[in-house]
Design an enzyme around this catalytic site. Sequence first.
Site, PDB file in Angstrom:
ATOM      1  N   PRO A   1     -16.124  -3.652   2.079  1.00 36.05           N
ATOM      2  CA  PRO A   1     -17.425  -4.058   2.632  1.00 36.05           C
ATOM      3  C   PRO A   1     -18.600  -3.234   2.125  1.00 36.05           C
ATOM      4  CG  PRO A   1     -16.228  -2.773   4.247  1.00 36.05           C
ATOM      5  CD  PRO A   1     -15.280  -3.010   3.105  1.00 36.05           C
TER       6      PRO A   1
ATOM      7  N   GLY B   1     -26.283   3.305  -1.671  1.00 37.62           N
ATOM      8  CA  GLY B   1     -27.604   3.486  -2.261  1.00 37.62           C
ATOM      9  C   GLY B   1     -27.783   4.698  -3.143  1.00 37.62           C
ATOM     10  N   LYS B   2     -26.731   5.510  -3.327  1.00 39.37           N
ATOM     11  CA  LYS B   2     -26.934   6.743  -4.099  1.00 39.37           C
ATOM     12  C   LYS B   2     -26.683   6.554  -5.594  1.00 39.37           C
ATOM     13  CE  LYS B   2     -22.277   8.728  -3.552  1.00 39.37           C
ATOM     14  NZ  LYS B   2     -21.516   9.921  -3.095  1.00 39.37           N
TER      15      LYS B   2
ATOM     16  N   ALA C   1     -18.572  -2.146  -1.155  1.00 38.21           N
ATOM     17  CA  ALA C   1     -18.510  -2.278  -2.617  1.00 38.21           C
ATOM     18  C   ALA C   1     -18.213  -0.929  -3.281  1.00 38.21           C
ATOM     19  CB  ALA C   1     -19.799  -2.887  -3.160  1.00 38.21           C
ATOM     20  N   GLN C   2     -17.157  -0.276  -2.784  1.00 37.33           N
ATOM     21  CA  GLN C   2     -16.720   1.024  -3.311  1.00 37.33           C
ATOM     22  C   GLN C   2     -17.839   2.070  -3.298  1.00 37.33           C
ATOM     23  OE1 GLN C   2     -14.755   0.554  -7.115  1.00 37.33           O
ATOM     24  NE2 GLN C   2     -13.049  -0.556  -6.216  1.00 37.33           N
ATOM     25  N   GLY C   3     -18.685   1.987  -2.303  1.00 33.10           N
ATOM     26  CA  GLY C   3     -19.745   2.979  -2.148  1.00 33.10           C
ATOM     27  C   GLY C   3     -21.064   2.608  -2.795  1.00 33.10           C
TER      28      GLY C   3
ATOM     29  N   TYR D   1       0.852  -1.191   0.000  1.00 30.53           N
ATOM     30  CA  TYR D   1       0.000   0.000   0.000  1.00 30.53           C
ATOM     31  C   TYR D   1       0.891   1.245   0.000  1.00 30.53           C
ATOM     32  CZ  TYR D   1      -3.872  -3.076   1.436  1.00 30.53           C
ATOM     33  OH  TYR D   1      -4.823  -4.072   1.519  1.00 30.53           O
TER      34      TYR D   1
END
Length: 323
Positions: free
Chosen positions: A199, A207-208, A201-203, A59
């Site tokens: 966790p 829900g947006k 899923a990349q946002g 990283y």
Amino acid sequence: MKYLDVDGIGKVSRIGLGTWQFGSREWGYGDRYASGAAGDIVQRALGLGVTLFDTAEVYGLGKSERILGEALGDRRDKVAVASKIFPVAPLPAVVKQRAQASARRLQLDRIPLYQVHQPNPVVPDSVIMPGMRELLDSGKIGAAGVSNYSLTRWRKADAALGRPVISNQVHFSLAHPGALDDLVPFAERENRVVIAYSPLAQGLLGGKYGVDNRPGGVRAVNPLFGTENLRRIEPLLQTLRTVAAEVNAKPAQVALAWLISLPGVVAIPGASSVEQLEFNVAAADIELPAQSREALTKAARAFRPTSTRQFLTDTVREKLSRR
């Protein structure tokens, strides 16, 4: 905060902090973030009871470990710092050398959890794990873990180590629920830990995003954000929204709460700000009714994303149609 007591590591918070973004530029986090916000995030995490901090030697090519070690300050040897070795030429001497290098960057004498970053497709665990065993025997690490391992390979790593490989860090979320099939039952049965990365899923599980509101940047190349997959995942997102309304939370928090309601599962979302960290950690206080958990699990299992090949084909077609 909720915790697990893990052999060799101690008290592990069910919501941890993934620090892949510390020192990483591909997500837009530059030097200013690393020298400023990262320290604020870590200090706030400590104040909120977070004890699991995950990093890796790759990283930011070591920058994440350095930034995390500095940010933890004199608390660094009192929490569950987890790092990972990228298994290139993972002979025992190399494994020990790389662990020592990570420990120096983290300013630790002992790394609580040291993980093999991914299965080496050529070198078996019978070659890799003797080095991990020597680290355990010498007290240089508290526990050995793996990442991105199938259950079959996890069992082989166990046999090669000659003792339990305590954890497996895998891609796991409502949008990527494969670990439910075998890894989670194994962890529950054998008193192991599944560490869920990505966790949210990349946002996507916030829900947006939808067919009419697709993200740009790095997310644009993630097949989950393709037009067809955004259509297919809408029933799952609607279930998330419904449950969120019932428990007075946000969909992303419910997605995290669902994960840590599973036995032996902890989640390591990243955070780009103190506010985002606080938002994530608040998920640990959400108690999901059994009916809601079952509804989410059912919706997750029902989601069938398209293949990467189909995503690429659809993307090309969409671009051509705009010309």
